[in-house]
Design a protein around this motif. Structure first.
Motif, PDB file in Angstrom:
ATOM      1  N   HIS A  34     -17.669  13.205  19.701  1.00 13.66           N
ATOM      2  CA  HIS A  34     -16.014  13.433  20.326  1.00 13.66           C
ATOM      3  C   HIS A  34     -16.477  11.956  21.487  1.00 13.66           C
ATOM      4  N   CYS A  67     -12.936   6.755  19.297  1.00 11.09           N
ATOM      5  CA  CYS A  67     -13.505   6.901  17.819  1.00 11.09           C
ATOM      6  C   CYS A  67     -12.216   5.944  16.721  1.00 11.09           C
ATOM      7  N   THR A  70     -12.747  12.526  11.058  1.00 11.53           N
ATOM      8  CA  THR A  70     -13.410  13.135  10.635  1.00 11.53           C
ATOM      9  C   THR A  70     -14.673  14.169  11.354  1.00 11.53           C
ATOM     10  N   TRP A  71     -13.483  14.235  12.578  1.00 12.08           N
ATOM     11  CA  TRP A  71     -14.018  15.936  13.775  1.00 12.08           C
ATOM     12  C   TRP A  71     -14.577  16.667  13.236  1.00 12.08           C
ATOM     13  N   GLY A 111     -19.185   8.684   9.556  1.00  8.99           N
ATOM     14  CA  GLY A 111     -18.606   9.773   9.539  1.00  8.99           C
ATOM     15  C   GLY A 111     -17.096   9.676  10.060  1.00  8.99           C
TER      16      GLY A 111
END
Ligand code: SF4
Length: 170
Positions: free
Chosen positions: A30, A34, A39-40, A70
């Protein structure tokens, strides 16, 4: 089986040359700022068999490198290690981003260590907004390193790539 946020079959921003990028779904870091916060969340991606992913990647004859991005690929280390092994056996260069540092992964779980040992290049560390830069190829903030994993494992300490195509020389 991997839970993915997506696959880009011809990327030029996640490593040198024409590459494919496989985006993991799920990230525990987190980082503020970002670029991929969608995508978290874990478990919200598309579930795909590793063999199927490899088949998709191999369908582009121009692509000789694959980058895992990611999300955090090292949260699904078994599946990404299996994919990396298939790709290495097919002659691809395999790189991975991680919000963990090389040192953390080296002392991480057995599966994380196995994934680390399978890839060629690790771009490590979280994105740190106060260290954001547009000047370092393939990295978003100055703390992130491009690490030659094979050399690092042999020498016992992280070896950064300081010349060649991974730092933007062609
Ligand atoms: S590690 Fe990457 S995907 Fe995860 S929050 Fe940080 S910048 Fe975003």
């Amino acid at each position: 089986m991997l839970d993915l946020a997506g696959i880009v079959e011809d990327s030029i921003v996640d490593g040198p040359g024409i590459r494919a990028t496989v985006f993991c779904q799920g990230c525990p870091h987190h980082c503020e700022g970002c670029h991929n916060p969608e995508t978290w969340e874990f478990g919200r991606g598309t579930k795909m068999e590793v063999e199927k992913i490899a088949q998709i990647l191999r369908s582009n004859p121009l692509c000789r490198g694959v980058t895992f991005s990611g999300g955090e690929p090292f949260t699904q280390p078994e599946g990404f290690a299996k994919l990396a092994r298939i790709l290495k056996d097919s002659g691809y260069e395999v790189a991975s981003y991680s919000g963990y540092t090389y040192e953390q992964l080296l002392h991480g779980t057995k599966a994380q260590r196995e994934l680390l040992e399978t890839i060629d290049i690790l771009i490590d560390g979280p994105f740190i907004l106060s260290q954001k830069t547009l000047e370092t190829p393939f990295r978003g903030s100055r703390n992130q390193r491009i690490i030659d994993v094979k050399k690092s494992l042999i020498l016992g300490s992280p070896v950064e790539v300081t010349k060649g195509r991974w730092i933007g020389e062609y």
